[in-house]
Scaffold this active site. Structure first.
Site, PDB file in Angstrom:
ATOM      1  N   GLU A   1      24.913 -27.270  25.477  1.00 22.47           N
ATOM      2  CA  GLU A   1      23.534 -27.175  25.956  1.00 22.47           C
ATOM      3  C   GLU A   1      23.024 -28.395  26.715  1.00 22.47           C
ATOM      4  O   GLU A   1      21.943 -28.906  26.413  1.00 22.47           O
ATOM      5  CB  GLU A   1      22.594 -26.900  24.760  1.00 22.47           C
ATOM      6  CG  GLU A   1      22.888 -25.589  24.103  1.00 22.47           C
ATOM      7  CD  GLU A   1      21.977 -25.291  22.915  1.00 22.47           C
ATOM      8  OE1 GLU A   1      21.476 -24.166  22.862  1.00 22.47           O
ATOM      9  OE2 GLU A   1      21.769 -26.165  22.064  1.00 22.47           O
TER      10      GLU A   1
HETATM   11  C1  TNX Z   1      22.325 -23.074  19.413  1.00 29.95           C
HETATM   12  S1  TNX Z   1      25.251 -23.277  18.904  1.00 29.95           S
HETATM   13  C2  TNX Z   1      22.727 -24.375  19.189  1.00 29.95           C
HETATM   14  C3  TNX Z   1      22.090 -25.160  18.132  1.00 29.95           C
HETATM   15  C4  TNX Z   1      20.942 -24.409  17.502  1.00 29.95           C
HETATM   16  C5  TNX Z   1      21.335 -22.968  17.298  1.00 29.95           C
HETATM   17  C6  TNX Z   1      20.293 -22.150  16.586  1.00 29.95           C
HETATM   18  C7  TNX Z   1      25.048 -24.538  19.603  1.00 29.95           C
HETATM   19  C8  TNX Z   1      26.290 -25.156  19.992  1.00 29.95           C
HETATM   20  N1  TNX Z   1      23.801 -24.971  19.809  1.00 29.95           N
HETATM   21  O1  TNX Z   1      21.671 -26.400  18.634  1.00 29.95           O
HETATM   22  O2  TNX Z   1      20.631 -25.023  16.297  1.00 29.95           O
HETATM   23  O3  TNX Z   1      21.583 -22.391  18.539  1.00 29.95           O
HETATM   24  O4  TNX Z   1      20.749 -20.847  16.302  1.00 29.95           O
END
Ligand code: TNX
Length: 532
Positions: A341
């Site tokens: 992300e």
């Molecule tokens: C996505 S999965 C994220 C997390 C959040 C989660 C909540 C991922 C690699 N990143 O930072 O906590 O969704 O469902």
């Protein structure tokens, strides 16, 4: 030995007269446990015999090879059942543990368990295999053992023969200790429960915007400052390196490897706040939109707004130090670098460098699937969570696809305090169970619980259980042997064990949760136990 028809008649007769007395109802239930094994995860091959083995009053455990630790585990299990058994390395004894590399077809974790008139024999090529044979045996014993209630009556075991090898080598869970902290005591409990169901990888999401949870001696403010914050209403805190190592040994004794994640180059605000001068760009251009500015903590739940100052070469000194310390205290082969992300023109350069730093310290890199946009090494393992990244490298994968494995999502539609971005109506037990991997290089499966809203132990239990039973079975049992209806029946038969263990599971609709009372404390036949 009792013959089966006679034994069945006894059970039925006792059930008929039992209605007046609760104690006798329990008696019938635990006898039927001995008669019809409902093991989770489902063994690959199970042949049930005709008769029932009654454990005699005099018992002896014997072992071959290097199986003395396994003999300790078995002795502990038997002693909790009220059976005193000595240990010897001779070949006599009603309880035999046989460790030999001539059993290589059982692989790294497989075992054979035979229960017959001669007694109980567990065979494997590895200690892990014997450990899992003992876990299966545990599920054949009355669940009351979990809470230390030894029943004063003969122990019965079904005559059977099991040969069992896991489908996947990676059967994991992930606990997000960064948004809200979960301490050593909780993590040990979680390890106890994972081991019961033959899960073997515990991934700790140790760092994020809201908190830094692992002591790094060369950068002490990471925990002094970064450890002292959490998501709104969540818990702050951190693991010292000593605690981390204690957890790791506790887990290793149970065949569970700890996988530490330092999430970079995004999800990094807790570090930016701890070392603002060293890790940020001038004017904090690396924090955008500006959801917090050092020294303020971040207590929200939005993702994707913080990153290292990637044009500053000094960040690599930080990354090298952190990965060095993590490699030094980690006995397992993997370091997870996160990598999710975040957008930045230098993202790929960062990931390639971080991967090579991990390798310099002798470890294998894991990253969230975004890292495979970069030309990382082909030893890297990609953790797939949404499945949208087109990988430019051919690497092995861990399946954590959110619609099946994101257990921070609701158990049932509308459950409070849950994430819902991946699936707005929650993820049912059946939806977890229905997962099948189409990726040819699948190492296994892992279920994360993110802790933006999971701010107490009870909530963590609620998200993991009973859905982790499905994850355990997907990880262990061959896809062609999996059947949801059959699994569901076996979950029903695990209820008294989950209750005896005091797990604060979600009361998933359709399951009758009223078998025995849920204990109000953590119980586990092996809680706290370490073999000599
Ligand atoms: C996505 S999965 C994220 C997390 C959040 C989660 C909540 C991922 C690699 N990143 O930072 O906590 O969704 O469902």
């Amino acid at each position: 030995m009792k013959s089966k028809p006679l034994y069945l008649a006894l059970v039925l007769a006792s059930m008929l007269v039992a209605c007046s007395s609760e104690k006798e109802v329990e008696w019938a239930v635990s006898q039927s446990e001995a008669q019809a094994p409902a093991i989770i995860p489902q063994p690959q091959q199970l042949a049930l015999g005709e008769v029932t083995y009654e454990v005699p009053s005099e018992n002896q455990i014997s072992y071959t090879g290097e199986a003395s630790a396994s003999a300790n585990w078995l002795q502990e299990l038997l002693s909790r059942a009220g059976i005193a058994a000595g240990i010897s390395s001779s070949q006599t004894g009603g309880w035999q543990l046989h460790l030999s590399d001539t059993l290589n077809q059982l692989g790294e974790e497989g075992y054979r368990l035979d229960i017959s008139a001669r007694g109980v024999q567990i065979q494997a090529a590895t200690q892990a295999g014997l450990f899992y044979g003992i876990q299966t045996l545990r599920q054949l014993l009355p669940s009351a053992l979990e809470s230390g209630q030894v029943e004063d009556k003969p122990l019965l075991l079904p005559e059977l023969s099991i040969e069992d090898v896991p489908h996947y080598s990676w059967r994991g869970t992930m606990v997000d200790v960064a948004r809200s902290f979960f301490d050593l005591e909780y993590l040990k409990k979680h390890v106890d429960r994972m081991a019961t169901y033959k899960m073997n990888r515990l991934h700790l999401h140790l760092t994020d915007d809201q908190g830094w949870r692992i002591e790094i001696k060369g950068w002490p403010k990471l925990t002094e400052v970064g450890g002292d914050s959490a998501v709104k209403d969540g818990r702050s805190g951190y693991l010292t390196q000593e605690e981390y190592k204690e957890l790791q040994s506790y887990a290793a004794a149970r065949n569970i490897i700890i996988v530490p994640e330092i999430d970079m180059p995004g999800h990094i605000y807790a570090a930016l706040r701890s070392y603002p001068e060293e890790l940020n760009c001038p004017d904090y251009t690396n924090i955008a939109p500006r959801r917090a500015t050092p020294p303020e903590p971040y207590t929200g739940t939005t993702v994707g707004w913080s990153k290292f100052c990637l044009e500053n070469p000094a960040i690599y000194d930080f990354v090298t130090d952190v990965i060095r310390e993590m490699s030094e205290i980690t006995t397992g082969p993997w370091i997870h670098i996160g990598g999710d992300e975040i957008q930045d023109p230098r993202y790929e350069e960062f990931v390639v460098k971080a991967d090579s730093i991990v390798q310099d310290f002798g470890k294998t890199t894991i990253g969230w699937e975004e890292v495979t946009k970069a030309e990382v090494s082909n030893s890297l393992i990609s953790q797939v969570w949404h499945g949208r990244v087109e990988s430019v490298v051919d690497v092995e994968v861990i399946q954590s696809i959110c619609g099946h494995f994101y257990l921070d999502h609701a158990n049932v539609e509308g459950q409070e305090h849950t994430n819902n971005w991946c699936k707005s109506d929650g993820i049912t037990l059946e939806e977890v169970y229905d997962f099948r991997s189409e990726h040819p290089r699948t190492l296994g499966v892992e279920a994360p619980v993110w802790s933006e809203f999971v701010i107490t132990d009870e909530r963590m239990d609620d998200r993991f259980w009973p859905r982790s039973l499905a994850v355990a079975e997907i990880g262990w049992t061959a896809p062609e042997k999996r059947d949801y209806q059959d699994f569901f029946q076996r979950v029903q038969q695990q209820v008294n064990r989950l209750n005896a263990m005091g797990i604060h599971y979600h009361q998933t609709p359709g399951i009758d949760w009223r078998q025995g009372e849920r204990s109000d404390q953590h119980n586990d036949v092996f809680a706290g136990f370490m073999p000599e």
